[in-house]
Design an enzyme around this catalytic site. Structure first.
Site, PDB file in Angstrom:
ATOM      1  N   CYS A  96       0.830  -1.208   0.000  1.00  0.00           N
ATOM      2  CA  CYS A  96       0.000   0.000   0.000  1.00  0.00           C
ATOM      3  C   CYS A  96       0.863   1.256   0.000  1.00  0.00           C
ATOM      4  CB  CYS A  96      -0.855   0.050   1.269  1.00  0.00           C
ATOM      5  SG  CYS A  96      -1.991  -1.311   1.482  1.00  0.00           S
TER       6      CYS A  96
ATOM      7  N   CYS B 283      -2.769   4.913   2.859  1.00  0.00           N
ATOM      8  CA  CYS B 283      -3.888   3.983   2.713  1.00  0.00           C
ATOM      9  C   CYS B 283      -4.741   3.943   3.981  1.00  0.00           C
ATOM     10  CB  CYS B 283      -3.388   2.584   2.383  1.00  0.00           C
ATOM     11  SG  CYS B 283      -4.735   1.443   1.980  1.00  0.00           S
TER      12      CYS B 283
ATOM     13  N   CYS C  88      -2.586  -3.001  -3.447  1.00  0.00           N
ATOM     14  CA  CYS C  88      -3.843  -2.852  -2.714  1.00  0.00           C
ATOM     15  C   CYS C  88      -4.910  -2.322  -3.678  1.00  0.00           C
ATOM     16  CB  CYS C  88      -3.618  -1.860  -1.570  1.00  0.00           C
ATOM     17  SG  CYS C  88      -5.097  -1.339  -0.697  1.00  0.00           S
TER      18      CYS C  88
END
Length: 185
Positions: free
Chosen positions: A37, A41, A68
């Site tokens: 990520c 995030c 992600c």
């Protein structure tokens, strides 16, 4: 591109606070889910022991992680993203030096006026304000993790005077360095 000079603890703080300032400069890889990520995030935070950090998408994907679906770290959001990354990594790696807009512009190879305009358009801040945030971030980390005095921290993180350090620190944290240290202690 230069890797940013942040410790594991500093990067961990950035993902806990979902700090978009560092998006594109490093990626958080979660060993248990095999997903990576952006620092900003909003997904549930993993356990610290399950996290590795990578500086490049190719590096994290080569290690077997997939992007992600929520924060889409593999997607560039602007054609100025690379310029902003270069400026941001330069500021993070040189925050403790006396820097002018001309120094930053020389590093990325464009005029100071053009740099300031693009950087502000992309980040909503000037390079100077961004640098100030980085310095205060570093100061908060040092206040939490060392016994350095406020004066030592002031110069360690690149402020040229104590008055500018205290003013910036109070503006960004809503308290003085001493108050911050006692709250965190």
């Amino acid at each position: 591109m230069d890797n940013i000079n942040l410790s594991f603890e500093e990067m961990w703080e950035k993902i806990i606070t979902c700090d978009s300032t560092y998006d594109g400069l490093f990626y958080t890889a979660v060993k248990t889910t095999k997903i990576y990520c952006r620092p900003s995030c909003k997904s549930r935070k993993p356990k610290k022991v399950n996290v590795d950090f990578y500086y490049e998408i190719m590096e994290v994907e080569k290690a077997g992680f997939r992007a992600c679906k929520r924060c889409q770290p593999e997607v560039e959001h602007s054609h100025h993203t690379e310029l902003v990354k270069k400026v941001t990594s330069f500021l993070i790696n040189h925050y403790n030096q006396k820097l002018t807009l001309q120094d930053i512009a020389d590093h990325v190879g464009i005029s100071p006026f053009h740099l300031e305009r693009i950087f502000k358009q992309e980040t909503t801040e000037t390079p100077r304000a961004y640098l100030e945030k980085i310095r205060v971030d570093k100061a908060t980390h040092l206040l939490k993790s060392t016994d350095l005095t406020n004066l030592e921290i002031c110069y360690e993180v690149g402020f040229q005077s104590t008055s500018s350090f205290y003013k910036s620190f109070r503006h960004l944290t809503k308290c003085s360095p001493s108050q911050y240290r006692s709250q965190e202690g």
